[in-house]
Enzyme design. Sequence first.
Site, PDB file in Angstrom:
ATOM      1  N   ASP A 128     -10.629  19.026   0.083  1.00  0.00           N
ATOM      2  CA  ASP A 128     -10.608  19.036   1.279  1.00  0.00           C
ATOM      3  C   ASP A 128      -9.212  19.439   1.563  1.00  0.00           C
ATOM      4  O   ASP A 128      -8.386  19.409   0.875  1.00  0.00           O
ATOM      5  CB  ASP A 128     -11.055  17.714   1.996  1.00  0.00           C
ATOM      6  CG  ASP A 128     -10.152  16.459   1.329  1.00  0.00           C
ATOM      7  OD1 ASP A 128      -8.941  16.667   1.381  1.00  0.00           O
ATOM      8  OD2 ASP A 128     -11.014  15.616   0.834  1.00  0.00           O
ATOM      9  N   HIS A 162      -6.387  16.631   0.798  1.00  0.00           N
ATOM     10  CA  HIS A 162      -5.846  16.408  -0.421  1.00  0.00           C
ATOM     11  C   HIS A 162      -5.185  17.558  -1.138  1.00  0.00           C
ATOM     12  O   HIS A 162      -4.364  17.477  -1.791  1.00  0.00           O
ATOM     13  CB  HIS A 162      -7.158  16.062  -1.386  1.00  0.00           C
ATOM     14  CG  HIS A 162      -7.705  14.595  -1.374  1.00  0.00           C
ATOM     15  ND1 HIS A 162      -8.533  14.095  -0.478  1.00  0.00           N
ATOM     16  CD2 HIS A 162      -7.069  13.480  -1.980  1.00  0.00           C
ATOM     17  CE1 HIS A 162      -8.772  12.904  -0.725  1.00  0.00           C
ATOM     18  NE2 HIS A 162      -7.872  12.428  -1.725  1.00  0.00           N
ATOM     19  N   ASP A 176      -8.994  14.487  -4.851  1.00  0.00           N
ATOM     20  CA  ASP A 176      -8.776  13.240  -5.232  1.00  0.00           C
ATOM     21  C   ASP A 176      -8.757  13.111  -6.585  1.00  0.00           C
ATOM     22  O   ASP A 176      -7.715  12.648  -7.432  1.00  0.00           O
ATOM     23  CB  ASP A 176      -9.740  12.502  -4.603  1.00  0.00           C
ATOM     24  CG  ASP A 176      -9.793  11.076  -5.043  1.00  0.00           C
ATOM     25  OD1 ASP A 176      -9.038  10.684  -6.010  1.00  0.00           O
ATOM     26  OD2 ASP A 176     -10.360  10.142  -4.445  1.00  0.00           O
ATOM     27  N   CYS A 189      -4.029  12.076  -3.677  1.00  0.00           N
ATOM     28  CA  CYS A 189      -3.172  11.998  -2.431  1.00  0.00           C
ATOM     29  C   CYS A 189      -1.819  11.384  -2.670  1.00  0.00           C
ATOM     30  O   CYS A 189      -0.593  11.580  -1.973  1.00  0.00           O
ATOM     31  CB  CYS A 189      -3.812  11.720  -1.136  1.00  0.00           C
ATOM     32  SG  CYS A 189      -4.247   9.700  -1.036  1.00  0.00           S
ATOM     33  N   TYR A 190      -2.019  10.327  -3.423  1.00  0.00           N
ATOM     34  CA  TYR A 190      -0.819   9.585  -3.558  1.00  0.00           C
ATOM     35  C   TYR A 190       0.295  10.242  -4.534  1.00  0.00           C
ATOM     36  O   TYR A 190       1.343   9.550  -4.620  1.00  0.00           O
ATOM     37  CB  TYR A 190      -1.093   8.155  -4.293  1.00  0.00           C
ATOM     38  CG  TYR A 190      -1.834   7.281  -3.288  1.00  0.00           C
ATOM     39  CD1 TYR A 190      -1.249   6.832  -2.259  1.00  0.00           C
ATOM     40  CD2 TYR A 190      -3.356   6.996  -3.462  1.00  0.00           C
ATOM     41  CE1 TYR A 190      -2.036   6.131  -1.422  1.00  0.00           C
ATOM     42  CE2 TYR A 190      -3.899   6.169  -2.686  1.00  0.00           C
ATOM     43  CZ  TYR A 190      -3.295   5.797  -1.402  1.00  0.00           C
ATOM     44  OH  TYR A 190      -3.969   5.038  -0.537  1.00  0.00           O
ATOM     45  N   HIS A 224       0.860  -1.084   0.171  1.00  0.00           N
ATOM     46  CA  HIS A 224      -0.009  -0.070   0.115  1.00  0.00           C
ATOM     47  C   HIS A 224       0.880   1.289  -0.141  1.00  0.00           C
ATOM     48  O   HIS A 224       1.896   1.294   0.603  1.00  0.00           O
ATOM     49  CB  HIS A 224      -0.998  -0.050   1.463  1.00  0.00           C
ATOM     50  CG  HIS A 224      -1.871   1.107   1.176  1.00  0.00           C
ATOM     51  ND1 HIS A 224      -1.382   2.298   1.701  1.00  0.00           N
ATOM     52  CD2 HIS A 224      -3.366   1.197   1.158  1.00  0.00           C
ATOM     53  CE1 HIS A 224      -2.469   3.318   1.868  1.00  0.00           C
ATOM     54  NE2 HIS A 224      -3.488   2.261   1.572  1.00  0.00           N
ATOM     55  N   ASP A 271      -5.605   8.820  -7.345  1.00  0.00           N
ATOM     56  CA  ASP A 271      -6.018   9.417  -6.281  1.00  0.00           C
ATOM     57  C   ASP A 271      -4.740  10.371  -6.115  1.00  0.00           C
ATOM     58  O   ASP A 271      -3.888  10.156  -5.828  1.00  0.00           O
ATOM     59  CB  ASP A 271      -6.223   8.522  -4.977  1.00  0.00           C
ATOM     60  CG  ASP A 271      -6.778   9.418  -3.727  1.00  0.00           C
ATOM     61  OD1 ASP A 271      -6.526  10.694  -3.507  1.00  0.00           O
ATOM     62  OD2 ASP A 271      -7.421   8.751  -2.872  1.00  0.00           O
ATOM     63  N   LYS A 309      -6.252  -0.311  -8.208  1.00  0.00           N
ATOM     64  CA  LYS A 309      -7.281   0.612  -7.514  1.00  0.00           C
ATOM     65  C   LYS A 309      -7.209   1.809  -8.448  1.00  0.00           C
ATOM     66  O   LYS A 309      -6.184   1.880  -9.459  1.00  0.00           O
ATOM     67  CB  LYS A 309      -6.554   1.037  -5.928  1.00  0.00           C
ATOM     68  CG  LYS A 309      -6.758  -0.023  -5.219  1.00  0.00           C
ATOM     69  CD  LYS A 309      -8.057  -0.224  -4.722  1.00  0.00           C
ATOM     70  CE  LYS A 309      -8.483  -1.389  -3.711  1.00  0.00           C
ATOM     71  NZ  LYS A 309      -9.567  -1.728  -3.337  1.00  0.00           N
ATOM     72  N   ARG A 366      -2.855   1.216  -4.516  1.00  0.00           N
ATOM     73  CA  ARG A 366      -2.697  -0.237  -4.599  1.00  0.00           C
ATOM     74  C   ARG A 366      -2.857  -0.797  -6.120  1.00  0.00           C
ATOM     75  O   ARG A 366      -3.215  -0.188  -6.756  1.00  0.00           O
ATOM     76  CB  ARG A 366      -3.237  -1.099  -3.637  1.00  0.00           C
ATOM     77  CG  ARG A 366      -3.131  -0.556  -2.106  1.00  0.00           C
ATOM     78  CD  ARG A 366      -4.154  -1.246  -1.370  1.00  0.00           C
ATOM     79  NE  ARG A 366      -5.282  -0.499  -1.021  1.00  0.00           N
ATOM     80  CZ  ARG A 366      -6.705  -1.207  -0.703  1.00  0.00           C
ATOM     81  NH1 ARG A 366      -6.470  -2.332  -0.410  1.00  0.00           N
ATOM     82  NH2 ARG A 366      -7.568  -0.462  -0.911  1.00  0.00           N
TER      83      ARG A 366
END
Length: 418
Positions: free
Chosen positions: A344, A347, A337, A284-285, A233, A282, A279, A276
């Site tokens: 938010d 993010h 995201d 944030c990654y 992850h 996103d 998936k 992952r």
Amino acid sequence: MEEPISVLRCLGEYHNAELFNEDNVKTVTSIEQKKVEDSVQDVFNAYKINHRLSPPSLQREQHYIYLKRGLRHLSDAYECLDASRPWLCYWILHSLELLDESVPLSVASDVCKFLARCQSPSGGFAGGPGQHPHLAPTYAAVNALCIIGTEEAYNVIDRQKLLDFLYSLKQPDGSFIMHVGGEVDVRSAYCAASVASLTNIITAPLFEGTPSWITRCQNWEGGLGGVPGLEAHGGYTFCGMAAMVILQKEHMLDLKSLLRWVTSKQMRFEGGFQGRCNKLVDGCYSFWQAGLLPLLHRALHTQGGSSLSMTNWMFHQQALQEYILLCCQNPSGGLLDKPGKSRDFYHTCYCLSGLSIAQHFGSREIHHEVIVGKEENRLAPTHPVYNICPDKVAQAVQHFHQMAVPGKSGSSSQTPNL
């Protein structure tokens, strides 16, 4: 200083060849992936039609207004984060420092006073005043105080009690629990190592066995799971690798396997990262995954990697910047995201952090910039281990290294070579 990039990858003639190929076998995840690619394609197409002659722009003013307002007032929607209030301080303060926006001294002082109220009498910080101490808000609070970087901020941290708190969470196998009676996972090892190294309270017994436990979290995929045996992850992998860097034990990990895993997590069409296997992308990654690449670059260079680039990280920096600038900005401020999601502060922080990583290679004498769009899109660099600006890391380390390392029961000891 390099010229900003104006020719966008996502508008290239052959970019559609990067779309996901489901091999005529539809699954739940392939259907969801196609939906996301369609929404991202819509954004790219709209930009191509409406803004092709103007380079992508970071909406600095809108983000600043959104962040500044958040320090003083939050809507009822944030009630669910009542146990994460130091995180809100950190996410906002770090976003502002990346934008090179200063915080008024009066506001900074109010943040210090609030975080002091979150500090537990037994050590460590809680998610809010009167709550139980927890390693996650402890990490956020220490980072926020180091960003502020004043004597008042540093003096908030009770180093002796913080060390005692960390010892109370240490497990016989080298791992840490997140709070007394709480769960074990690799986040806790990183949070403990981060706050201990920034505040100069590292002792040899505190992290005895921790590198070996983290090594057990690396699985056959190459990334790290939350505990040994779990799926790799992005967030857990960053925490494990960053903790190993702090403890100077990154060589214990299979670095090449980790490199293969993380580079495969950058989405070929969207340009952002997934967390992952199988998936969705996103924002944030953009930090949790891309932030691994500077750590890996340094570790492989230390091992004698002669073929490593001296100008670029080992991911597509331009593609990530395009995804963040085109797909993750709310026109009213704040980042998100993916298209269709709400903004938010979480993010906003990690999209901007990832954008900074993608813009800046190296540091000091070896520094190369890759800036997509306008010159004004350039952010301040962020430290890939702590995710606060490098000068704030250096200032905090210098401040706390003037103090003796407290012992477990109040005696002083020397900083060990971990």
